[in-house]
Every structure is written in structure tokens, then in C-alpha cells.
Design an enzyme around this catalytic site. Structure first.
Site, PDB file in Angstrom:
ATOM      1  N   LYS A 172     -48.246  11.879  46.530  1.00 20.59           N
ATOM      2  CA  LYS A 172     -48.273  12.123  47.971  1.00 20.59           C
ATOM      3  C   LYS A 172     -48.501  13.609  48.275  1.00 20.59           C
ATOM      4  CE  LYS A 172     -45.184   8.260  49.139  1.00 20.59           C
ATOM      5  NZ  LYS A 172     -44.065   7.846  50.014  1.00 20.59           N
ATOM      6  N   TYR A 189     -49.208   0.601  54.562  1.00 20.86           N
ATOM      7  CA  TYR A 189     -47.814   0.577  55.015  1.00 20.86           C
ATOM      8  C   TYR A 189     -47.635  -0.406  56.173  1.00 20.86           C
ATOM      9  CZ  TYR A 189     -46.505   4.618  52.101  1.00 20.86           C
ATOM     10  OH  TYR A 189     -46.216   5.460  51.038  1.00 20.86           O
ATOM     11  N   HIS A 216     -45.902   7.243  45.648  1.00 19.67           N
ATOM     12  CA  HIS A 216     -45.883   5.805  45.943  1.00 19.67           C
ATOM     13  C   HIS A 216     -46.141   5.068  44.632  1.00 19.67           C
ATOM     14  CE1 HIS A 216     -46.902   1.834  47.442  1.00 19.67           C
ATOM     15  NE2 HIS A 216     -47.916   1.872  46.593  1.00 19.67           N
ATOM     16  N   GLU A 253     -53.433  -3.283  46.052  1.00 17.30           N
ATOM     17  CA  GLU A 253     -53.532  -1.836  46.300  1.00 17.30           C
ATOM     18  C   GLU A 253     -54.639  -1.206  45.463  1.00 17.30           C
ATOM     19  OE1 GLU A 253     -49.470  -0.536  45.715  1.00 17.30           O
ATOM     20  OE2 GLU A 253     -48.854  -1.364  47.649  1.00 17.30           O
TER      21      GLU A 253
END
Ligand code: IDP
Ligand code: MG
Length: 154
Positions: free
Chosen positions: A9, A49, A115, A126
Site C-alpha cells: 500500500k 473494497y 493487502h 483479485e
């Protein structure tokens, strides 16, 4: 072998922790199947998200995740999803156990370094969301016999 999806991140980029975090995954014995830098936008974050879009902190999470480019990775290993989640630790870094990535590198619930996919099914979703097939590499690693017994390889 199982694959899982990771985001380093903006907190990791801004704090110059990229090498430390990747090094932990490599020292564990996970293999890098894909890695690239990219700028996230609101559309992809609303998908990624989706379970949080109605939460009061979501606008702040969006700003945080778009503050700098991120590094996305696909890691490969036996039971990689569960192994990586255990290495990452609890969502809030202040609750994460020492020895985990969040427990060792962070102080925040939002600015929590990485994440990692939470299930094999979500890892597949993902990986497809962030990588095209030609960006994922399947190559032999000479270290494999030192990391796994023959009956652990599938
Ligand atoms: P996870 O990243 O451990 O899987 P999720 O519940 O899926 O946790 O939340 C996704 C991300 O949203 C977290 O990693 C964190 O950055 C942020 N987040 C979750 N809960 C909160 C909160 O209560 N306040 C601020 N940010 C949060
Ligand atoms: Mg999650």
C-alpha cells in the site's frame, strides 16, 4: 501451487519499506509470480473494497490507497493464501502480533502496509482484477528442493 495477491500500500511506498516487506515474503520461501507498480483509481478500489463502500471510513481509505502508486504482487507457494495472511497479521497494526508484517511495521488500522487475499476464491478474482495473464510468470526455482519435500509439491 496456490497463488495469492498482495498490494504494497502507499504507506509502504511512502515509508520506504518496500524492500523489507518483499524480503519477508522471499525469506519465507514464497516465489514471486508477478510484480508491478500501478496507480489505483476509485473505480478499481470500489470493486476491490466492495465490502467496505458503505463504511464511514471509506472516503479516507480511498484517499489513502490513491496517495501514491502501489506495488501489486502475485506470490506462489503451498497454501500461499493462508500462509501470507498469517504473515500479514490482524487488520489493525496496533492489534497485530509482533513478528507479523503489520505488527512489526505499523501503528494504524488504515495505514496497514499490505493487502493480502483472504481466501483462495478471492485470490483468483483479485489476480484477474489487477494482472493480465502475460504478466504472471511460471518458472522453475532452483531453491524448490530446499524449501519443499517431494510430497509437498503438487
Ligand atoms: P484486511 O485488509 O485485513 O483484509 P478488511 O476488513 O478487508 O481488512 O479491510 C480492508 C482495509 O480497509 C484494511 O486493510 C484497512 O486499510 C481498511 N480498514 C478496515 N477497517 C478499517 C477501519 O475501521 N478504519 C479505517 N480503515 C479500515
Ligand atoms: Mg480484506
Amino acid at each position: 501451487m496456490e497463488q495469492t495477491f498482495i498490494i504494497l500500500k502507499p504507506s509502504t511506498i511512502r515509508r520506504s519499506l518496500v524492500g523489507d516487506v518483499i524480503s519477508r515474503f522471499q525469506r519465507k520461501g514464497l516465489f514471486i509470480s508477478g510484480i508491478k507498480m500501478m496507480q489505483l483509481d476509485e473505480a478499481v478500489l470500489r470493486e476491490h473494497y466492495a465490502h467496505l463502500v458503505d463504511r464511514p471510513f471509506f472516503p479516507s481509505l480511498l484517499r489513502s490507497m490513491m496517495a501514491t502508486p502501489v506495488i501489486v504482487m502475485v506470490l506462489k507457494g503451498k497454501d500461499a493464501v493462508a500462509v501470507v495472511r498469517a504473515m500479514v497479521g490482524a487488520t489493525n497494526c496496533r492489534n497485530a502480533a509482533p513478528g507479523t508484517i503489520r505488527g512489526d511495521f505499523g501503528m494504524s488500522g488504515q495505514e496497514n502496509i499490505v493487502h493480502a487475499s483472504d481466501s483462495v476464491e478471492n485470490a483468483g478474482i483479485e489476480i484477474k482484477r489487477f494482472f493480465s495473464p502475460e504478466e504472471i510468470f511460471d518458472y522453475a526455482m532452483d531453491t524448490t528442493p530446499a524449501i519443499y519435500a517431494p510430497d509437498e509439491l503438487d
